[in-house]
Design a protein around this motif. Structure first.
Motif, PDB file in Angstrom:
ATOM      1  N   GLU A 201       0.806  -1.216   0.000  1.00 54.99           N
ATOM      2  CA  GLU A 201       0.000   0.000   0.000  1.00 54.99           C
ATOM      3  C   GLU A 201       0.842   1.271   0.000  1.00 54.99           C
ATOM      4  O   GLU A 201       0.562   2.208  -0.737  1.00 54.99           O
ATOM      5  N   ARG A 202       1.854   1.324   0.841  1.00 57.23           N
ATOM      6  CA  ARG A 202       2.659   2.538   0.885  1.00 57.23           C
ATOM      7  C   ARG A 202       3.976   2.272   1.602  1.00 57.23           C
ATOM      8  O   ARG A 202       4.143   1.266   2.295  1.00 57.23           O
ATOM      9  N   LEU A 203       4.896   3.194   1.411  1.00 55.20           N
ATOM     10  CA  LEU A 203       6.203   3.162   2.052  1.00 55.20           C
ATOM     11  C   LEU A 203       6.338   4.437   2.877  1.00 55.20           C
ATOM     12  O   LEU A 203       6.259   5.542   2.329  1.00 55.20           O
ATOM     13  N   VAL A 204       6.506   4.289   4.175  1.00 57.59           N
ATOM     14  CA  VAL A 204       6.543   5.431   5.085  1.00 57.59           C
ATOM     15  C   VAL A 204       7.992   5.880   5.255  1.00 57.59           C
ATOM     16  O   VAL A 204       8.851   5.104   5.699  1.00 57.59           O
ATOM     17  N   LEU A 205       8.260   7.137   4.905  1.00 53.66           N
ATOM     18  CA  LEU A 205       9.601   7.732   4.997  1.00 53.66           C
ATOM     19  C   LEU A 205       9.473   9.183   5.418  1.00 53.66           C
ATOM     20  O   LEU A 205       8.447   9.831   5.141  1.00 53.66           O
ATOM     21  N   PRO A 206      10.495   9.740   6.043  1.00 51.58           N
ATOM     22  CA  PRO A 206      10.484  11.197   6.260  1.00 51.58           C
ATOM     23  C   PRO A 206      10.662  11.906   4.925  1.00 51.58           C
ATOM     24  O   PRO A 206      11.423  11.460   4.068  1.00 51.58           O
ATOM     25  N   GLY A 207       9.942  12.997   4.723  1.00 53.69           N
ATOM     26  CA  GLY A 207      10.058  13.718   3.462  1.00 53.69           C
ATOM     27  C   GLY A 207      11.389  14.404   3.285  1.00 53.69           C
ATOM     28  O   GLY A 207      11.814  14.667   2.160  1.00 53.69           O
ATOM     29  N   GLU A 208      12.094  14.679   4.403  1.00 58.87           N
ATOM     30  CA  GLU A 208      13.332  15.431   4.328  1.00 58.87           C
ATOM     31  C   GLU A 208      14.269  14.970   5.435  1.00 58.87           C
ATOM     32  O   GLU A 208      13.831  14.615   6.536  1.00 58.87           O
ATOM     33  N   THR A 214      19.941   8.943  10.147  1.00 53.97           N
ATOM     34  CA  THR A 214      19.450   7.577   9.934  1.00 53.97           C
ATOM     35  C   THR A 214      17.935   7.601   9.836  1.00 53.97           C
ATOM     36  O   THR A 214      17.262   8.286  10.617  1.00 53.97           O
ATOM     37  N   ILE A 215      17.396   6.869   8.893  1.00 53.77           N
ATOM     38  CA  ILE A 215      15.948   6.761   8.756  1.00 53.77           C
ATOM     39  C   ILE A 215      15.546   5.297   8.920  1.00 53.77           C
ATOM     40  O   ILE A 215      16.355   4.379   8.735  1.00 53.77           O
ATOM     41  N   GLU A 216      14.292   5.063   9.268  1.00 55.97           N
ATOM     42  CA  GLU A 216      13.765   3.712   9.458  1.00 55.97           C
ATOM     43  C   GLU A 216      12.549   3.532   8.561  1.00 55.97           C
ATOM     44  O   GLU A 216      11.416   3.807   8.963  1.00 55.97           O
ATOM     45  N   PRO A 217      12.742   3.096   7.340  1.00 55.92           N
ATOM     46  CA  PRO A 217      11.613   2.921   6.419  1.00 55.92           C
ATOM     47  C   PRO A 217      10.661   1.821   6.906  1.00 55.92           C
ATOM     48  O   PRO A 217      11.087   0.819   7.484  1.00 55.92           O
ATOM     49  N   ARG A 218       9.379   2.024   6.651  1.00 57.03           N
ATOM     50  CA  ARG A 218       8.359   1.031   6.999  1.00 57.03           C
ATOM     51  C   ARG A 218       7.412   0.872   5.812  1.00 57.03           C
ATOM     52  O   ARG A 218       6.962   1.857   5.233  1.00 57.03           O
ATOM     53  N   ALA A 219       7.119  -0.379   5.493  1.00 60.89           N
ATOM     54  CA  ALA A 219       6.197  -0.687   4.407  1.00 60.89           C
ATOM     55  C   ALA A 219       4.882  -1.164   4.987  1.00 60.89           C
ATOM     56  O   ALA A 219       4.872  -1.969   5.936  1.00 60.89           O
ATOM     57  N   VAL A 220       3.774  -0.667   4.438  1.00 64.03           N
ATOM     58  CA  VAL A 220       2.442  -1.113   4.840  1.00 64.03           C
ATOM     59  C   VAL A 220       1.938  -2.079   3.776  1.00 64.03           C
ATOM     60  O   VAL A 220       1.783  -1.705   2.608  1.00 64.03           O
ATOM     61  N   ARG A 232      11.581  -6.489  -0.080  1.00 62.17           N
ATOM     62  CA  ARG A 232      12.864  -5.871  -0.420  1.00 62.17           C
ATOM     63  C   ARG A 232      12.719  -4.360  -0.420  1.00 62.17           C
ATOM     64  O   ARG A 232      11.663  -3.829  -0.761  1.00 62.17           O
ATOM     65  N   LEU A 233      13.803  -3.687  -0.040  1.00 61.13           N
ATOM     66  CA  LEU A 233      13.854  -2.226  -0.084  1.00 61.13           C
ATOM     67  C   LEU A 233      14.955  -1.820  -1.048  1.00 61.13           C
ATOM     68  O   LEU A 233      16.114  -2.226  -0.899  1.00 61.13           O
ATOM     69  N   LEU A 234      14.582  -1.030  -2.062  1.00 62.30           N
ATOM     70  CA  LEU A 234      15.535  -0.524  -3.044  1.00 62.30           C
ATOM     71  C   LEU A 234      15.746   0.963  -2.819  1.00 62.30           C
ATOM     72  O   LEU A 234      14.782   1.723  -2.640  1.00 62.30           O
ATOM     73  N   GLU A 235      17.008   1.381  -2.819  1.00 56.44           N
ATOM     74  CA  GLU A 235      17.356   2.795  -2.745  1.00 56.44           C
ATOM     75  C   GLU A 235      17.951   3.208  -4.082  1.00 56.44           C
ATOM     76  O   GLU A 235      19.029   2.736  -4.457  1.00 56.44           O
ATOM     77  N   VAL A 253       2.510  -3.899   9.067  1.00 59.18           N
ATOM     78  CA  VAL A 253       3.599  -2.932   8.994  1.00 59.18           C
ATOM     79  C   VAL A 253       4.913  -3.706   9.053  1.00 59.18           C
ATOM     80  O   VAL A 253       5.189  -4.409  10.025  1.00 59.18           O
ATOM     81  N   VAL A 254       5.710  -3.563   7.982  1.00 54.74           N
ATOM     82  CA  VAL A 254       7.000  -4.236   7.884  1.00 54.74           C
ATOM     83  C   VAL A 254       8.078  -3.184   8.089  1.00 54.74           C
ATOM     84  O   VAL A 254       8.215  -2.262   7.282  1.00 54.74           O
ATOM     85  N   ALA A 255       8.860  -3.329   9.187  1.00 53.37           N
ATOM     86  CA  ALA A 255       9.902  -2.354   9.516  1.00 53.37           C
ATOM     87  C   ALA A 255      11.250  -2.844   9.002  1.00 53.37           C
ATOM     88  O   ALA A 255      11.673  -3.969   9.293  1.00 53.37           O
ATOM     89  N   PHE A 256      11.925  -1.995   8.228  1.00 55.89           N
ATOM     90  CA  PHE A 256      13.251  -2.320   7.711  1.00 55.89           C
ATOM     91  C   PHE A 256      14.309  -1.885   8.721  1.00 55.89           C
ATOM     92  O   PHE A 256      14.058  -1.012   9.568  1.00 55.89           O
ATOM     93  N   PRO A 257      15.515  -2.443   8.627  1.00 52.36           N
ATOM     94  CA  PRO A 257      16.598  -1.988   9.510  1.00 52.36           C
ATOM     95  C   PRO A 257      16.918  -0.520   9.242  1.00 52.36           C
ATOM     96  O   PRO A 257      16.683  -0.002   8.152  1.00 52.36           O
ATOM     97  N   PRO A 258      17.448   0.186  10.273  1.00 53.28           N
ATOM     98  CA  PRO A 258      17.813   1.601  10.072  1.00 53.28           C
ATOM     99  C   PRO A 258      18.769   1.763   8.899  1.00 53.28           C
ATOM    100  O   PRO A 258      19.650   0.932   8.667  1.00 53.28           O
TER     101      PRO A 258
END
Length: 889
Positions: A201-208, A214-220, A232-235, A253-258
């Motif tokens: 559904e979405r990928l939660v990230l800080p906009g800036e 360090t950020i902690e991405p989370r996928a819903v 998988r998380l692609l940058e 909610v799937v939390a990725f490593p920092p």
């Protein structure tokens, strides 16, 4: 029982005018007998009453007997094949319950609606042929079309067969309109069962964020059945993390490593979900963005390989972070380009850019505030093919030289391949039409004293102009050229070149040029072409060849030889969309009107900010002639006669752009490279264009309907296919900042821009909405404020797939609201479709035309009664005379 009604009842007030008519008739009819006077008055009153009733729109309302039904079949991609078959089976099973007066039709709906079958007495349908773009569902569009398709003289109803997954339009609002027209909407929910569907559904990230944080991405992730998955998380399309996940029905909610942020710029993150038994893989990706702040960066694109060291080293010594690349290093998407604060194009041909990249550059400057610098050379500005392109729009100069110059006249003959391969399409447009647009573009840059001849060739040349004619009545020639269509067979090159030679050789033009456009894989009649173009050059006629194809095509070498022997240029392009730019460039080069190569010292024209502290300038050895736009600030000119701009700058939307029409290298600028003021000049110029990075005391984020959770949808009243920009302004003391004048711009995936009206909705909060009907990246720039609150921020939101693929359940609640609002029902059995309604329907029919015809027919009789007077004795004499005449014969 027959009833009447009026469409314009106010017109009945005209009946009051009949009172003076009756009163006046007592005097105007005084000379008539009593019976004739009464008859005349009755006729006059009847005519006037008929006209008034016609003007009032008299309608007879009668009870209707039959029923007209239109089935609205949802053909969007969220409907499984089995449900589509069940919907058609429902329609077929309802057929036997139709009465003789009943009719039925079918409308298919997706992103738009199409009539599959108009209402008929016996509907027989085995399959649906219409394909109305299944990536969206707009039930409101389907209801509108269904209502318009219904028969007017019957009981009318619409039957919707859908899963209710509406993501465009407002079906409930359309149901209210149907209710006003007395048209109930019945619904048949297509309820989807559990299918093991998995949706990212979405990928939660800080906009800036900032470099080093360090950020902690989370996928819903949503699913309708439990199961195991890998996420998988692609940058920036590089694998950053991959973890397993145990999914439960509902949202997970799937939390990725920092993740540490080491590079600044605008970064794209993608979450991809892989699960066994997943039904549809098109909704397994979610996209997010994070703007990582660091040092300001400049992208420097140099067209002359090895010459980038002069400017790159100078800017780096001035403390500017520069990335120097060739034409292939230009980003292909807007987020990648938006990571740079300024873009420099140095001697880059327009042929090195795609149409999408040109639109992207314009949007990045105008809508996102990126700086832009174009530096001249023999592949830049007009001679580089930028005439009438999106890049030209962003520049403070245009490529059309409107000043009168003492230039030699030029004659151009264009030979266009119209073989069968040219009828093929590229991006939905025939290649032959793109070639015609190229000829039109060439015509547009020629002056009235120049001449042009355009011909299309397959086996024989066909003239599109009346020989070699002056470029005066351009519109007539454009109409003829744009009517060009593909033919058959291959192009007979010798026939086309010979005809061009015949037209141009004996003309009085001082410069003579031929442009041959041919298919690099299908050029016939090659014999004698090499000798012909060599002879043409001996008579001062140059020949350029434009080949459509690839280096490996069988006739590419032949076409290259023709261009070499004709002392012209050879272009080989695989994209027909490049043809207008190529033809324009050739027409400009043929006229020798823009490429000026002679030593001169630029003159200071105005005290622009870029030239602060610069008093004397060395010589330049050439430039590309252009014309400054009205709002441009011209800092340097070539001379006092034509005042060709050498340095021009302006504000374009949110960004700034500069045109330097000479070069920055050891060709035209060889004296500048050794000049002590070279570093100061270029560092000041580039810094002037760079995006202002004041952050301001506000935070900007974007919430999209596809990516928002239920709480956000309820809080922001988000509609499907909609996103909301939310700005929270708080000062350093934690106080709300109110009454800011913020402006925003959003750039859609196709490059179109939309201005956002940010309104304050709460203390310190400003909001605006925009539609998200395209799949791809939406970039939003918000700026404004004053004093310490001034700033500019760029955020993004990505639509990885259409919202049609985002719902894993049907929405029966929406369908029930549609039925209740319109007075319809939720149908369970097909035979209920044509069941009689409790309340009898009536249908109006207009009679104004009949009344008007009757009034016109009675008007001569009214005149006759008033004007024609025959005494009884005279009438008997006429009859007797007629009989005697007949007896004598």
């Amino acid at each position: 029982m027959l009833r009447v009604q009026f469409t314009h009842p106010w017109a009945l007030l005209c009946l009051a005018a009949l009172v003076p008519v009756v009163w006046l008739a007592r005097h105007s009819l005084a000379g008539l007998g009593t019976r004739r006077a009464r008859l005349a008055l009755a006729l006059r009153l009847f005519i006037l009453i008929a006209l008034v009733l016609a003007l009032a729109g008299l309608q007879l309302v009668r009870r209707v007997r039959g029923t007209s039904v239109v089935y609205l079949l949802d053909r969007s991609d969220s409907i499984p094949d089995q449900d589509r078959r069940d919907a058609l089976d429902f329609v077929r099973k309802a057929g036997p319950s139709m009465r003789p007066d009943d009719t039925a039709g079918v409308v298919a709906v997706g992103r738009y609606a199409l009539v599959e079958r108009a209402p008929v007495a016996k509907l027989a349908i085995e399959r649906v042929e219409s394909a109305p773009d299944g990536t969206f569902t707009d039930l409101s569009a389907g209801i509108r079309l269904a209502v318009a398709t219904l028969a007017p003289d019957a009981q009318r109803r619409v039957v919707v067969l859908s899963d209710g997954n509406e993501n465009l339009g407002d079906a409930v609002g359309e149901a209210r309109l149907a209710k006003a027209l007395d048209i109930p909407i019945d619904v048949v929910p297509l309820a989807r069962g559990l299918r093991g569907e998995v949706v990212a559904e979405r990928l939660v990230l800080p906009g800036e964020a900032r470099v080093g944080e360090t950020i902690e991405p989370r996928a819903v992730v949503a699913t309708d059945q439990p199961g195991h998955a890998r996420v998988r998380l692609l940058e920036d399309n590089r694998l950053a993390a991959e973890i397993p996940a145990e999914l439960t029905p509902g949202k997970n909610v799937v939390a990725f490593p920092p993740l540490g942020l080491e590079r600044d710029g605008f970064h794209t993150y993608t979450a991809e979900v892989a699960a066994a038994g997943d039904h549809d893989g098109r909704n397994n990706r979610a996209v997010g963005f994070c703007f990582v702040r660091g040092r300001s960066r400049v992208l420097y694109v140099e067209g002359d390989r090895g010459q980038e060291t002069y400017l790159r080293d100078t800017l780096e010594r001035a403390g500017i972070d520069v990335r120097a690349v060739g034409p292939q290093g230009i980003p292909a998407d807007l987020p990648a380009l938006a990571a740079y604060d300024s873009l420099i194009l140095s001697n880059i041909s327009a042929l090195d850019l795609s149409d999408a990249q040109m639109v992207m550059i314009r949007s990045a400057v105008r809508d996102l505030g990126m700086g832009f610098v174009m530096i001249g050379g023999d592949e830049s500005f007009g001679v580089g093919g930028y005439y009438k392109t999106p890049v030209e729009e962003a520049l403070p100069v245009d490529m059309d030289i409107r000043k009168q110059r003492n230039l030699p006249s030029v004659g151009v003959a264009i030979v266009i391949d119209k073989s069968g391969s040219m009828a093929m399409t590229e991006a939905g447009v025939e290649k032959i039409r793109l070639a015609g647009e190229g000829a039109v573009a060439a015509l547009s840059v020629l002056s009235a004293k120049d001449k042009i001849a355009v011909m299309a060739v397959d086996s024989v040349p066909k003239m599109l102009t009346k020989g070699l004619v002056p470029c005066t009545d351009k519109q007539a020639m454009i109409d003829e050229i744009t009517s060009l269509r593909g033919g058959g067979g291959g192009i007979y090159c010798h026939a086309g070149l010979a005809k061009a030679d015949e037209l141009i050789r004996n003309s009085d033009m001082r410069l003579k040029h031929v442009i041959l456009f041919a298919d690099a894989a299908d050029s016939e009649e090659q014999e004698g072409c090499r000798e012909l173009v060599a002879d043409m050059f001996a008579h001062r006629i140059t020949t350029t060849v434009v080949g459509l194809g690839h280096e490996t095509d069988c006739d590419a070498k032949f076409l290259k030889d023709v261009a070499r022997l004709g002392h012209g240029r050879f272009y080989l392009t695989a994209r027909a969309s490049n043809l207008p730019r190529i033809f324009t460039r050739e027409a400009i080069l043929a006229s020798r009107s823009q490429l000026i190569e002679k030593p001169f010292t630029p003159l200071l024209q105005s005290d622009v900010e870029i030239l602060r502290g610069i008093a004397t300038l060395p010589r330049l050895r050439g430039y590309v002639a252009t014309t400054a736009k009205p709002r441009a600030e011209v800092g340097l000119i070539a001379d006092t006669r034509f005042k060709d701009p050498i340095l021009a700058a302006w504000q374009y939307g949110l960004g700034r752009s500069v045109a330097f029409t000479s070069d920055c290298k050891a060709r035209w600028g060889v004296d500048w490279v050794a000049w002590s003021g070279y570093p100061k000049f270029w560092s000041q110029l580039v810094r002037w264009t760079m995006r202002r990075v004041q952050r301001g005391d506000f935070e900007t984020r974007v919430v999209a309907r596809l990516q928002a959770d239920a709480d956000e949808v309820a809080a922001y009243h988000l509609k499907r296919g909609e996103a909301r920009v939310i700005v929270d302004a708080v000062d350093q003391q934690g106080r709300f900042v109110n009454f800011l004048e913020l402006h925003g711009t959003t750039v859609a995936p196709d490059g179109t821009a939309l201005d956002l009206k940010l309104r304050q909705t709460a203390p310190g909060r400003y909001e605006a909405t925009f539609a998200t009907e395209q799949v791809g990246v939406y970039l939003v720039n918000v700026g404004g404020g004053s004093g310490q609150d001034a700033g500019s921020q760029t955020v993004g939101v990505g639509m990885a797939y259409p919202p049609e693929y985002g719902d894993i359940h049907s929405h029966e609640g929406l369908l029930q609201r549609v039925a209740e609002t319109s007075g319809g029902r939720v149908l369970e059995k097909p035979e209920d479709v044509f069941a009689p309604r409790a309340r009898t329907s009536r249908a109006p029919s207009d009679v104004w035309a009949l009344l008007l015809a009757l009034a016109l027919a009675l008007f001569p009789l009214d005149v006759a009664v008033r004007r024609v007077v025959l005494a009884p004795g005279r009438l008997r004499a006429l009859i007797f005379a007629r009989r005697r005449s007949e007896a004598a014969e």
